[in-house]
Design an enzyme around this catalytic site. Sequence first.
Site, PDB file in Angstrom:
ATOM      1  N   GLU A 211       2.092  26.781 -11.770  1.00  0.00           N
ATOM      2  CA  GLU A 211       2.213  28.234 -11.896  1.00  0.00           C
ATOM      3  C   GLU A 211       3.600  28.630 -12.433  1.00  0.00           C
ATOM      4  O   GLU A 211       3.713  29.551 -13.248  1.00  0.00           O
ATOM      5  CB  GLU A 211       1.963  28.883 -10.533  1.00  0.00           C
ATOM      6  CG  GLU A 211       1.406  30.288 -10.650  1.00  0.00           C
ATOM      7  CD  GLU A 211       0.810  30.763  -9.338  1.00  0.00           C
ATOM      8  OE1 GLU A 211      -0.410  30.625  -9.166  1.00  0.00           O
ATOM      9  OE2 GLU A 211       1.553  31.230  -8.470  1.00  0.00           O
TER      10      GLU A 211
ATOM     11  N   GLU B  40       3.541  28.045 -16.080  1.00  0.00           N
ATOM     12  CA  GLU B  40       2.762  29.097 -16.747  1.00  0.00           C
ATOM     13  C   GLU B  40       3.586  30.395 -16.815  1.00  0.00           C
ATOM     14  O   GLU B  40       3.573  31.096 -17.830  1.00  0.00           O
ATOM     15  CB  GLU B  40       1.462  29.319 -15.961  1.00  0.00           C
ATOM     16  CG  GLU B  40       0.404  30.121 -16.702  1.00  0.00           C
ATOM     17  CD  GLU B  40      -0.835  30.353 -15.828  1.00  0.00           C
ATOM     18  OE1 GLU B  40      -0.996  29.712 -14.771  1.00  0.00           O
ATOM     19  OE2 GLU B  40      -1.645  31.218 -16.227  1.00  0.00           O
TER      20      GLU B  40
ATOM     21  N   CYS C 240      -4.275  32.261  -5.682  1.00  0.00           N
ATOM     22  CA  CYS C 240      -4.759  31.319  -4.660  1.00  0.00           C
ATOM     23  C   CYS C 240      -5.680  31.945  -3.628  1.00  0.00           C
ATOM     24  O   CYS C 240      -6.263  31.240  -2.832  1.00  0.00           O
ATOM     25  CB  CYS C 240      -3.622  30.570  -3.990  1.00  0.00           C
ATOM     26  SG  CYS C 240      -2.150  31.474  -3.790  1.00  0.00           S
TER      27      CYS C 240
ATOM     28  N   SER D 229      -3.041  34.033 -12.948  1.00  0.00           N
ATOM     29  CA  SER D 229      -2.740  32.659 -13.357  1.00  0.00           C
ATOM     30  C   SER D 229      -4.050  31.882 -13.418  1.00  0.00           C
ATOM     31  O   SER D 229      -4.972  32.135 -12.633  1.00  0.00           O
ATOM     32  CB  SER D 229      -1.810  32.039 -12.319  1.00  0.00           C
ATOM     33  OG  SER D 229      -1.923  30.649 -12.341  1.00  0.00           O
TER      34      SER D 229
ATOM     35  N   LYS E  52     -12.874  31.097   1.496  1.00  0.00           N
ATOM     36  CA  LYS E  52     -12.790  29.725   0.966  1.00  0.00           C
ATOM     37  C   LYS E  52     -14.139  29.015   1.064  1.00  0.00           C
ATOM     38  O   LYS E  52     -14.412  28.079   0.329  1.00  0.00           O
ATOM     39  CB  LYS E  52     -11.733  28.917   1.711  1.00  0.00           C
ATOM     40  CG  LYS E  52     -10.330  29.487   1.622  1.00  0.00           C
ATOM     41  CD  LYS E  52      -9.508  28.838   0.539  1.00  0.00           C
ATOM     42  CE  LYS E  52      -8.156  29.484   0.395  1.00  0.00           C
ATOM     43  NZ  LYS E  52      -7.572  29.340  -0.917  1.00  0.00           N
TER      44      LYS E  52
ATOM     45  N   GLU F 137     -15.661  30.138  -2.027  1.00  0.00           N
ATOM     46  CA  GLU F 137     -14.935  29.620  -3.200  1.00  0.00           C
ATOM     47  C   GLU F 137     -15.401  28.215  -3.584  1.00  0.00           C
ATOM     48  O   GLU F 137     -15.566  27.922  -4.778  1.00  0.00           O
ATOM     49  CB  GLU F 137     -13.426  29.599  -2.874  1.00  0.00           C
ATOM     50  CG  GLU F 137     -12.553  29.127  -4.027  1.00  0.00           C
ATOM     51  CD  GLU F 137     -11.083  28.970  -3.619  1.00  0.00           C
ATOM     52  OE1 GLU F 137     -10.806  28.665  -2.449  1.00  0.00           O
ATOM     53  OE2 GLU F 137     -10.211  29.130  -4.492  1.00  0.00           O
TER      54      GLU F 137
ATOM     55  N   GLU G  71     -17.370  27.482 -11.532  1.00  0.00           N
ATOM     56  CA  GLU G  71     -16.156  27.236 -12.335  1.00  0.00           C
ATOM     57  C   GLU G  71     -15.237  26.224 -11.671  1.00  0.00           C
ATOM     58  O   GLU G  71     -14.325  25.706 -12.313  1.00  0.00           O
ATOM     59  CB  GLU G  71     -15.313  28.512 -12.504  1.00  0.00           C
ATOM     60  CG  GLU G  71     -16.004  29.740 -13.012  1.00  0.00           C
ATOM     61  CD  GLU G  71     -16.635  30.551 -11.895  1.00  0.00           C
ATOM     62  OE1 GLU G  71     -17.162  29.960 -10.939  1.00  0.00           O
ATOM     63  OE2 GLU G  71     -16.623  31.787 -12.003  1.00  0.00           O
TER      64      GLU G  71
ATOM     65  N   CYS H 235      -2.611  34.886   4.680  1.00  0.00           N
ATOM     66  CA  CYS H 235      -3.559  33.995   5.366  1.00  0.00           C
ATOM     67  C   CYS H 235      -3.315  33.894   6.870  1.00  0.00           C
ATOM     68  O   CYS H 235      -4.221  33.503   7.608  1.00  0.00           O
ATOM     69  CB  CYS H 235      -3.485  32.591   4.794  1.00  0.00           C
ATOM     70  SG  CYS H 235      -3.948  32.524   3.082  1.00  0.00           S
TER      71      CYS H 235
END
Length: 575
Positions: A283, A286, A303, A323, A362, A365, A370, A508
């Site tokens: 990251e 980037e 994230c 990102s 999650k 996710e 993807e 979190c």
Amino acid sequence: MINVTINDIKLQVPEGTTILDAAKMVNINIPTLCHLNLHDIKMVNRTASCRVCLVEVEGRRNLAPACATECFDGMIIRTNTKRAIRARRTMVELLLSDHPTDCLVCEKNGNCDLQRIAAELGIRKIRFEGEQSTYQKDSSSGALYRNPDKCIMCRRCETMCNEVQTCSVYSAIDRGFETVVGPAFNLPMLDTQCTFCGQCVSVCPTAALTEVSYVQDVWNALHDPDKYVIAQTAPAIRVALGEEFGLKPGTIVTGKMVAALRRLGFKKVFDTDFAADVTIMEEAKEFIDRLNGKGRLPILTSCCPSWVKFIEHQFPELLDIPSTCKSPHMMFGAIAKTYFAEKFNIPADKIVVVSVMPCIAKKYEIQREELKSDGVQNVDYVITTREFAKMIREAGIDFTKLPDEDFDNPLGESTGASVIFGTTGGVIEAALRTAYEWATGETLQDVEFHGVRGFEDGLKEATVKLKDMELKIGVAHGLGNARRLLEDIRDGKRFYHAIEIMACPGGCIDGGGQPYHHGNLEIVKARMNALYEEDRRKPLRKSHENPAVLKMYEEYIGEIGGHKAHKLLHTHYTP
Ligand code: HC1
Ligand code: SF4
């Protein structure tokens, strides 16, 4: 100020004070059920639907709900009359008369506010019998479990979803006896704009909303001799798990957490923090590329899967700014089934990756197309902190007596930068520690960026000097705050170089899978302080100094942001 009298105690309160708050000032406890005041995140559920807080007000014929009735000058209140107590008991009995009585096998057994209040009011018998409402259960998302049979219409989930998270998934649906809180047209949750942040689960007083549990699947894998089951633990677990075993909020239990996973039978116990350090490598690179004109600014951290789903639904025109980095635990899954598998000669198809996460999103996710490699999930199961605690109890492990053990290597090594990922502001602070050194070539002496820290402000701004450039940083936690920030960016009202967004208030540490805080946000703040403490204790505090990460790039991945890194560690978004 106005004068009121409660149970013969005289006091002065500011105008607008509710009876409930006035009573608290003189240590009089009025029981509540639907009421919830999360002052720090501006959520007040004042629907007064349960009527458990009924009190007598002199001169009024009807009993008044204390949570929603404001005091007036000269008000005389009695909270403990026979009539008020009897009315409360009747209200709870009526709720129980249309509620499943499967407490012994209920997910929330021991954590249910309805169960607690029934016990507190001494209810031993339900005088009312009749039809019970039954509805379709919903686990379509694989993340959030809805059991409307247990809904008591308190509307806490609705207030959280609509007012704090601004996702507006829930409202009262149907009519009369069939009325219940749910998504419009009673759609399966998977077909709604729900981001699965799980904040509704955090505030649901019963088991109407919980996570889809994978505990049995994980046991099955652990008991399968053909499987090589490994665990990774999110940063926020180590500062919250202790609460499940009676330890003070904010107790750091990293070593005991590792020991517990080993005793449950995991072959290797690794750390998502290792992958958080990898995330920063990718990251920060980037970010610097975008600062140099290769790509659009601001860069948004990516994230939090709930936040990613939010931007996909709500701001599809901004999908070129997050990102492309996968979240750390997804990076971990990809690394585990390639680098780790090859290095230690373990067939990738035998490896089962279990993520222990504070998060419900999650669970969703890991199923995203993807994020699969050739159709195979990189992470097999996500269990929450609460589910992990259940497994520890089921296995008869005395958690507080466990020795402190270390993570396995190489995917267990981490820096302080990765630990603070678990709290709002932490991801961007970790990225700044690395981006600063890479962009300036200078050593960063003070690694702490206090401007991006803190729980109280839902939207934070900071300016960081990078040589002769002033970097503008934005941090939002809670999706309502994210919405405000994104609207301003879209409309050209604000400009930032980099932004961190986490869906849960506080990040979190307050994820939907964490131990229930029952409305006490001081618990969340204690977890936050503990993460910063863990960061300070670490000998290395910058991600790009993690020796195990550097070795992996050298041995396997090659260039940061290169071809292999993109294949394994990056993704794309779907409007
Ligand atoms: Fe999080 Fe993250 S910090 S998203 O909040 O980037 O869940 O703790 O594991 O992946 O590292 C969650 C926590 C966690 C990821 C990391
Ligand atoms: Fe999950 Fe953390 Fe995002 Fe909450 S903030 S949805 S716990 S990743």
